[in-house]
Design an enzyme around this catalytic site. Structure first.
Site, PDB file in Angstrom:
ATOM      1  N   SER A 197       0.806  -1.209   0.000  1.00  0.00           N
ATOM      2  CA  SER A 197       0.000   0.000   0.000  1.00  0.00           C
ATOM      3  C   SER A 197       0.847   1.271   0.000  1.00  0.00           C
ATOM      4  O   SER A 197       1.651   1.478  -0.906  1.00  0.00           O
ATOM      5  CB  SER A 197      -0.983  -0.066   1.171  1.00  0.00           C
ATOM      6  OG  SER A 197      -1.971   0.907   1.059  1.00  0.00           O
ATOM      7  N   ASP A 220     -10.460  -4.356  -4.001  1.00  0.00           N
ATOM      8  CA  ASP A 220      -9.762  -3.540  -3.007  1.00  0.00           C
ATOM      9  C   ASP A 220     -10.623  -2.323  -2.689  1.00  0.00           C
ATOM     10  O   ASP A 220     -10.927  -1.531  -3.581  1.00  0.00           O
ATOM     11  CB  ASP A 220      -8.401  -3.107  -3.551  1.00  0.00           C
ATOM     12  CG  ASP A 220      -7.505  -2.473  -2.507  1.00  0.00           C
ATOM     13  OD1 ASP A 220      -8.024  -1.721  -1.649  1.00  0.00           O
ATOM     14  OD2 ASP A 220      -6.288  -2.697  -2.578  1.00  0.00           O
ATOM     15  N   HIS A 264      -7.781  -5.529   0.376  1.00  0.00           N
ATOM     16  CA  HIS A 264      -6.572  -4.711   0.431  1.00  0.00           C
ATOM     17  C   HIS A 264      -5.384  -5.522   1.000  1.00  0.00           C
ATOM     18  O   HIS A 264      -4.431  -4.959   1.501  1.00  0.00           O
ATOM     19  CB  HIS A 264      -6.824  -3.439   1.269  1.00  0.00           C
ATOM     20  CG  HIS A 264      -5.766  -2.407   1.117  1.00  0.00           C
ATOM     21  ND1 HIS A 264      -5.431  -1.828  -0.093  1.00  0.00           N
ATOM     22  CD2 HIS A 264      -4.952  -1.839   2.039  1.00  0.00           C
ATOM     23  CE1 HIS A 264      -4.472  -0.959   0.093  1.00  0.00           C
ATOM     24  NE2 HIS A 264      -4.140  -0.940   1.378  1.00  0.00           N
TER      25      HIS A 264
END
Length: 172
Positions: A70, A137, A164
């Site tokens: 991320s 996601d 995610h």
């Protein structure tokens, strides 16, 4: 022996999600692995995270693998753009990576704006580039990850229904 660095993301720590599991897997096959600590992940500052990476990644060579998740992808790409300079990295794995501002997290806009990538240097300096993204996601839309994958000329892997890539998505 390879050296693997795992870089967490926003609101995360080295003990979250799949990071400890992956560290155990890497070490079980004889490689070294460190899960890096990025300070104040609830209120990330790009310069602080970049400095954390500089302090914890002492070695960059063809035996090093970086796995980032991320917002850690953005921090890693910015860091690598500045420090590769003619050196080679074995591999970079980007998990739920992105480059664009995320509408759901406007508080990250300053961080994202401060990270600058040298895409050509990254493509030339990193032998293997792989990006994993999910079709569902809730934070990073798949097109954002795909755009980064194209920019990096990375192999892209879609993982169906992985969210995610967090513990709350069943990945730990």
């Amino acid at each position: 022996m390879r050296k693997v660095f795992i870089v967490h993301g926003y609101n995360d720590s080295p003990t979250d999600h799949w990071f400890p599991w992956l560290k155990r897997q890497v070490e079980s096959i004889g490689h070294q692995c460190d899960i890096l600590y990025l300070e104040d992940s609830e209120h990330p500052k790009y310069d602080a995270w970049k400095q954390n990476l500089v302090q914890q990644i002492q070695t960059l060579n063809e035996e090093v693998i970086i796995i980032a998740h991320s917002l850690g992808c953005i921090a890693s790409l910015g860091f690598l753009s500045e420090v590769l300079a003619g050196r080679k990295l074995f591999a970079l794995f980007l998990i739920a990576g992105f480059k664009n501002k995320l509408p759901i997290f406007p508080e990250l806009n300053v961080f994202i704006d401060q990270a600058h990538f040298d895409e050509a240097q990254l493509r030339m300096g990193i032998r293997h580039r792989v990006l994993f993204f999910s079709n569902n996601d809730p934070f990073v839309p798949a097109p954002f990850s795909i755009q980064l994958g194209h920019l990096m000329n990375a192999q892209m892997v879609e993982v169906k229904n992985a969210g995610h890539f967090m513990a709350s998505d069943g990945l730990s």
